[in-house]
Write an enzyme that holds these catalytic residues in place. Sequence first.
Site, PDB file in Angstrom:
ATOM      1  N   GLN A   1      -4.584  -1.589   9.797  1.00 17.81           N
ATOM      2  CA  GLN A   1      -4.619  -2.847   8.732  1.00 17.81           C
ATOM      3  C   GLN A   1      -5.511  -4.369   9.771  1.00 17.81           C
ATOM      4  O   GLN A   1      -5.162  -4.418  10.865  1.00 17.81           O
ATOM      5  CB  GLN A   1      -2.809  -3.783   8.664  1.00 17.81           C
ATOM      6  CG  GLN A   1      -2.298  -4.921   7.941  1.00 17.81           C
ATOM      7  CD  GLN A   1      -3.654  -4.937   6.550  1.00 17.81           C
ATOM      8  OE1 GLN A   1      -3.417  -3.307   5.769  1.00 17.81           O
ATOM      9  NE2 GLN A   1      -3.623  -5.694   6.284  1.00 17.81           N
TER      10      GLN A   1
ATOM     11  N   LYS B   1       0.832  -1.175  -0.020  1.00 13.35           N
ATOM     12  CA  LYS B   1       0.070   0.208  -0.048  1.00 13.35           C
ATOM     13  C   LYS B   1       1.324   1.516  -0.167  1.00 13.35           C
ATOM     14  O   LYS B   1       0.509   2.283  -0.801  1.00 13.35           O
ATOM     15  CB  LYS B   1      -0.676   0.117   1.365  1.00 13.35           C
ATOM     16  CG  LYS B   1      -1.679  -1.158   1.211  1.00 13.35           C
ATOM     17  CD  LYS B   1      -3.381  -1.638   2.488  1.00 13.35           C
ATOM     18  CE  LYS B   1      -3.786  -1.793   2.511  1.00 13.35           C
ATOM     19  NZ  LYS B   1      -4.643  -3.126   3.229  1.00 13.35           N
TER      20      LYS B   1
ATOM     21  N   ASP C   1     -11.704   2.751   4.307  1.00 18.38           N
ATOM     22  CA  ASP C   1     -11.812   0.479   3.987  1.00 18.38           C
ATOM     23  C   ASP C   1     -13.134   0.788   4.027  1.00 18.38           C
ATOM     24  O   ASP C   1     -13.331  -0.192   3.426  1.00 18.38           O
ATOM     25  CB  ASP C   1     -11.052   0.509   5.518  1.00 18.38           C
ATOM     26  CG  ASP C   1      -9.956  -0.639   4.608  1.00 18.38           C
ATOM     27  OD1 ASP C   1      -9.389  -1.110   3.425  1.00 18.38           O
ATOM     28  OD2 ASP C   1      -9.007  -0.775   6.019  1.00 18.38           O
TER      29      ASP C   1
END
Lengths: 294, 294
Positions: free
Chosen positions: A98, A54, A121
């Site tokens: 994460q 990422k 997200d």
Amino acid sequence: MSTPRILDGKALAAAVLDECRAETDALTNQGITPGLAVVLVGEDPASKVYVANKVRTCGELGFHSRKIELKAKTTQEELLQVVRELNADSAIHGILVQSPPPKHIDEEAIIRAIDPRKDVDGFHPENVAKLVLEDPSGFVPCTPAGCMKLLESAGISTNGAEAVIIGRSMIVGKPMALLLVSKKSNATVTIAHSRSKDLPAICRRADILVAAVGRPEMVKADWVKPGAVVIDVGINRVEDASKKSGYRLTGDVAYQEVAPLCSAITPVPGGVGPMTIAMLMKNTLQAARQLSSM
Amino acid sequence: MSTPRILDGKALAAAVLDECRAETDALTNQGITPGLAVVLVGEDPASKVYVANKVRTCGELGFHSRKIELKAKTTQEELLQVVRELNADSAIHGILVQSPPPKHIDEEAIIRAIDPRKDVDGFHPENVAKLVLEDPSGFVPCTPAGCMKLLESAGISTNGAEAVIIGRSMIVGKPMALLLVSKKSNATVTIAHSRSKDLPAICRRADILVAAVGRPEMVKADWVKPGAVVIDVGINRVEDASKKSGYRLTGDVAYQEVAPLCSAITPVPGGVGPMTIAMLMKNTLQAARQLSSM
């Protein structure tokens, strides 16, 4: 039996990222550099790889990125404090913690603490609700967004189609169902799962079959209607002595036997996987645009 | 052809209200009187009837209730101010703004302004998200909650059953799908709608068929699998010269021809309708409990 169209997620992700790069340039010219913060708690090796990818992609696009690595023993309160600081940081438009965090962390509380305008997200309740309400200002979770993009860019119409989704998770199954049944997509959507009776027969109805269960090669040839489009979200490690690593990656679909039946299918790897990170970058751009137009 | 079980919503609603009355007594003994505020903007005759019913039911249960009637020309800001005052009022546990408000009102903004802990209609984004996340602290919209209660109290198992919902509204279709597919219910759920191809064939798969489209008697005998359970959410007025009022109420299901095929069916009126108000009272009790244990 014919040759199916392979929905090449790697190529499409590269094209999406090219678009993102152009948009990043345009934003940067206006004095806005999109910024993504990625928080990693602990030492999980797979998570480390995801986070590194990422951050690298941010670099390739010209995003500002910040990688925050915290020890496995970080407390809930310490992690919340990090999130609060990122919420307040005007250089950061997207925040991602994460998953999965260590067991002592209440992940849902962490997600709730993220400013929903920075929740790239798409897991914050505010964005979950926007998905249900079909409000495009919300962030769509990256994996189902990637699946939709694969369908769309291949010119596969969802309008009136029968879609069957195997899996009812918050990350893929439910958001995918909501996207496909929306007024934009107009599919007839069935959500099936491990408790469904006669799963093969349910799946055989599908014009569009989305497998998101995490069981290697569960979907067999007799689960698939000839001519169906198959989207395989699964990424499973299975032992393979012929590989140096000792394993190979496989999807939820028994690709070799299913592919010849399909009109189109995503491979694993190289299908849905690469799309997820591309959609994360798109979401971060959306956040940067929305936050800077406020 | 046999005699179906009639799912008597009127009787079940009365039983639910009896339970509510007992719980109200217990709460009142602890010094907590459940309080519901109902806000009506304008003069819509149907809305007036609904509001009057809700307030009357509050009285029957021993709730504190407040009916706030505002002129049709009330501004958005004035209405927001009323909501804010009710949010701050500790005697009020549930707030309901009767739908639909006049056209100049932004209903979604009004719903967002309600304290989610007092949003007994379950339409606030916070409660929508809790439904997706299967968090029982949220409020479930009253009509789908009533449908679930009808199934449950009749001992109809949803586990592994094929459920088909016709309609994808925020008020009924989507929440009903989320309830039926949850880990508590475990149904395989199909959401169909006006754009679905071959709706009759899709409906014929259903062990449990939920009709929530608002089209009088759309669901015919050949849409229903023999032995299915049919839940009719529709309440439609159709012209009927033989009635004094000039109309009669009918559901989305052609009851006369469908009922003989079913194992169980809800009548209209007297099925889902009475359950809605009973579930509103249950939600208000939940709000009173949750707010007073904070």
